[in-house]
Design a protein around this motif. Structure first.
Motif, PDB file in Angstrom:
ATOM      1  N   GLY A  95      92.425-116.977  18.007  1.00 33.33           N
ATOM      2  CA  GLY A  95      93.236-117.057  16.778  1.00 33.33           C
ATOM      3  C   GLY A  95      92.690-116.992  15.583  1.00 33.33           C
ATOM      4  N   PRO A  96      93.121-117.309  14.273  1.00 31.42           N
ATOM      5  CA  PRO A  96      92.372-117.355  13.119  1.00 31.42           C
ATOM      6  C   PRO A  96      91.594-118.182  12.780  1.00 31.42           C
ATOM      7  CG  PRO A  96      94.852-118.207  12.876  1.00 31.42           C
ATOM      8  CD  PRO A  96      94.585-117.796  14.337  1.00 31.42           C
ATOM      9  N   PHE A  97      91.568-119.133  13.368  1.00 30.27           N
ATOM     10  CA  PHE A  97      90.473-120.329  13.161  1.00 30.27           C
ATOM     11  C   PHE A  97      89.329-119.674  13.820  1.00 30.27           C
ATOM     12  CE2 PHE A  97      94.258-123.042  12.351  1.00 30.27           C
ATOM     13  CZ  PHE A  97      93.980-123.659  11.252  1.00 30.27           C
ATOM     14  N   GLY A  98      89.459-119.465  15.096  1.00 28.09           N
ATOM     15  CA  GLY A  98      88.291-118.642  15.831  1.00 28.09           C
ATOM     16  C   GLY A  98      87.563-117.559  15.349  1.00 28.09           C
ATOM     17  N   VAL A  99      88.419-116.670  14.805  1.00 27.25           N
ATOM     18  CA  VAL A  99      87.833-115.582  14.031  1.00 27.25           C
ATOM     19  C   VAL A  99      86.996-115.832  12.838  1.00 27.25           C
ATOM     20  CG1 VAL A  99      88.308-113.418  13.003  1.00 27.25           C
ATOM     21  CG2 VAL A  99      89.605-113.927  14.665  1.00 27.25           C
ATOM     22  N   ILE A 100      87.697-116.878  11.767  1.00 29.73           N
ATOM     23  CA  ILE A 100      86.944-117.204  10.750  1.00 29.73           C
ATOM     24  C   ILE A 100      85.686-117.788  11.248  1.00 29.73           C
ATOM     25  CG2 ILE A 100      87.114-118.868   8.666  1.00 29.73           C
ATOM     26  CD1 ILE A 100      90.026-118.156   8.548  1.00 29.73           C
ATOM     27  N   THR A 101      85.822-118.705  12.189  1.00 33.06           N
ATOM     28  CA  THR A 101      84.293-119.658  12.492  1.00 33.06           C
ATOM     29  C   THR A 101      83.379-118.806  12.818  1.00 33.06           C
ATOM     30  OG1 THR A 101      85.917-121.405  12.860  1.00 33.06           O
ATOM     31  CG2 THR A 101      83.669-121.315  13.780  1.00 33.06           C
ATOM     32  N   LEU A 102      83.770-117.622  13.786  1.00 29.61           N
ATOM     33  CA  LEU A 102      82.792-116.686  14.307  1.00 29.61           C
ATOM     34  C   LEU A 102      82.147-115.933  13.151  1.00 29.61           C
ATOM     35  CD1 LEU A 102      84.270-115.554  17.640  1.00 29.61           C
ATOM     36  CD2 LEU A 102      82.323-116.708  17.394  1.00 29.61           C
ATOM     37  N   LEU A 103      82.702-115.654  12.337  1.00 31.86           N
ATOM     38  CA  LEU A 103      82.340-114.653  11.223  1.00 31.86           C
ATOM     39  C   LEU A 103      81.263-115.417  10.455  1.00 31.86           C
ATOM     40  CD1 LEU A 103      82.577-112.268   9.534  1.00 31.86           C
ATOM     41  CD2 LEU A 103      84.420-113.307   8.140  1.00 31.86           C
ATOM     42  N   PHE A 104      81.872-116.662  10.034  1.00 33.14           N
ATOM     43  CA  PHE A 104      80.721-117.599   9.237  1.00 33.14           C
ATOM     44  C   PHE A 104      79.519-117.833   9.700  1.00 33.14           C
ATOM     45  CE2 PHE A 104      84.582-117.880   6.372  1.00 33.14           C
ATOM     46  CZ  PHE A 104      84.041-117.505   5.208  1.00 33.14           C
ATOM     47  N   VAL A 105      79.750-118.148  11.001  1.00 29.80           N
ATOM     48  CA  VAL A 105      78.461-118.641  12.002  1.00 29.80           C
ATOM     49  C   VAL A 105      77.484-117.448  12.066  1.00 29.80           C
ATOM     50  CG1 VAL A 105      77.879-119.484  14.201  1.00 29.80           C
ATOM     51  CG2 VAL A 105      79.576-120.690  13.092  1.00 29.80           C
ATOM     52  N   LEU A 106      78.063-116.404  12.324  1.00 30.26           N
ATOM     53  CA  LEU A 106      77.166-115.103  12.662  1.00 30.26           C
ATOM     54  C   LEU A 106      76.535-114.633  11.468  1.00 30.26           C
ATOM     55  CD1 LEU A 106      79.266-113.225  15.444  1.00 30.26           C
ATOM     56  CD2 LEU A 106      77.114-114.411  15.713  1.00 30.26           C
ATOM     57  N   LEU A 107      77.445-114.865  10.305  1.00 30.86           N
ATOM     58  CA  LEU A 107      76.718-114.579   9.101  1.00 30.86           C
ATOM     59  C   LEU A 107      75.615-115.331   8.570  1.00 30.86           C
ATOM     60  CD1 LEU A 107      79.694-113.418   6.810  1.00 30.86           C
ATOM     61  CD2 LEU A 107      77.722-111.784   7.721  1.00 30.86           C
ATOM     62  N   GLY A 108      75.790-116.709   8.909  1.00 30.54           N
ATOM     63  CA  GLY A 108      74.753-117.745   8.736  1.00 30.54           C
ATOM     64  C   GLY A 108      73.475-117.585   9.532  1.00 30.54           C
ATOM     65  N   GLN A 109      73.538-117.085  10.781  1.00 32.23           N
ATOM     66  CA  GLN A 109      72.642-116.779  11.541  1.00 32.23           C
ATOM     67  C   GLN A 109      71.656-115.690  10.969  1.00 32.23           C
ATOM     68  OE1 GLN A 109      73.701-116.856  15.558  1.00 32.23           O
ATOM     69  NE2 GLN A 109      74.585-118.894  15.757  1.00 32.23           N
ATOM     70  N   VAL A 110      72.495-114.390  11.081  1.00 35.65           N
ATOM     71  CA  VAL A 110      71.904-113.342  10.437  1.00 35.65           C
ATOM     72  C   VAL A 110      71.165-113.528   9.142  1.00 35.65           C
ATOM     73  CG1 VAL A 110      72.123-110.776   9.803  1.00 35.65           C
ATOM     74  CG2 VAL A 110      73.248-111.785  11.928  1.00 35.65           C
TER      75      VAL A 110
END
Length: 322
Positions: A175-190
């Protein structure tokens, strides 16, 4: 005179007593206790009787244990896709396996650091090395931790009761919460890895290793006694409550010390920073675990994945300080 001897006169025997039993003489009272009759239980004087035995057997003081070899195979076979043949998948192996989880994280982190180093050696920039380093853990876990992070975000973000939230988490879509969370978490790691690789490969490699170890140590703490499973099936039910408190604390302490030791070549400040990064990663995972326990009633496999990603991201972000 008659000399014939007279026959001997029979001697009279004393008259026999009548067959009545004579009264037994009274025995003097003695302070010594009388001897117990044969077969009777002896009770110590002035001591209360033992309480009745309960109708059930109390739980064992320690969690069941398995050989460390089985634990290592359980950890690598469950938390990675590395070709490790697991021989046991029972409760005993889960106990030892969750204690060995940081070893699996160390292997994943070193593989990610190696790929990043190869790209840097071939002329790739820090950003490309950071992207590859963030992608390797997803590859080595088939994306299970990222999928768990997305599902947990959807379940918690729905704001619905525990049963409905668990039903949402079990769906195959995101869902939308999952997509947003994945986006920011991966951006933070990179972003964090790119900054570390910008200094040199060694800082990026240490960051990848610390993130991998701290992420799996968070799973060890989440599998401790007192944290129930939210569902009766799945990975959460298999490992929930399998690790005693003391063992989990020892693993956490060893993890923090190990993360600090690898930074010795970089100076005292790096040692303190690495230890603080590991502690912050475990603290962030504990906060998320507490929230999931309160909202969902326990842990699931998705929650374990979310804890790992939250701890890894926190460790990488903290390592960029200073």
């Amino acid at each position: 005179m008659d000399t014939t001897p007279e026959p001997p006169q029979p001697q009279l025997q004393p008259s026999a007593r009548p067959p009545e039993a004579e009264p037994e003489p009274e025995r003097p009272e003695s302070s010594a206790p009388s001897a117990p009759s044969e077969g009777a239980e002896q009770q110590p004087p002035d001591r209360p009787e033992h309480p009745p035995r309960p109708g059930y057997d109390p739980p064992p003081a320690h969690a069941p244990r398995a050989p460390w070899g089985d634990g290592v195979r359980f950890a690598f076979g469950t938390l990675t896709v590395l070709p490790v043949r697991g021989t046991r998948w029972d409760r005993e192996a889960a106990h030892a396996g969750m204690l060995c989880a940081p070893l699996a994280g160390l292997a994943v982190g070193l593989c990610a650091a190696a790929v990043g180093g190869v790209l840097l050696f071939l002329g790739g920039g820090p950003l490309l090395a950071a992207v590859a380093t963030a992608a390797i853990p997803a590859v080595l876990t088939r994306g299970l931790h990222l999928d768990g992070l997305a599902d947990t975000a959807d379940g918690l973000g729905s704001g619905k009761p525990a049963e409905d939230a668990l039903r949402i988490m079990k769906r195959s879509d995101i869902g939308p919460f999952g997509v947003i969370t994945l986006l920011f978490v991966l951006l933070g790691q990179v972003a964090a890895l790119a900054e570390l690789y910008g200094e040199d490969w060694a800082h990026g490699a240490v960051g990848a290793a610390v993130a991998g170890v701290a992420a799996r140590c968070a799973l060890t703490l989440a599998a401790r006694v007192g944290v129930p499973a939210a569902r009766p099936e799945g990975l959460g039910a298999a490992v929930a409550g399998a690790v005693p408190w003391r063992s989990a604390g020892v693993v956490a302490a060893v993890t923090v010390v190990g993360c600090a030791v690898v930074a010795v070549p970089f100076g005292p400040y790096a040692v303190v920073l690495n230890a603080f990064a590991a502690l912050a990663a475990l603290a962030a995972a504990e906060l998320l675990l507490h929230h999931c326990h309160r909202r969902l009633g326990g842990v699931t496999g998705d929650v374990f994945g979310a804890l790992a990603e939250a701890a890894a991201t926190t460790a990488l972000v903290v390592l960029t300080f200073g």
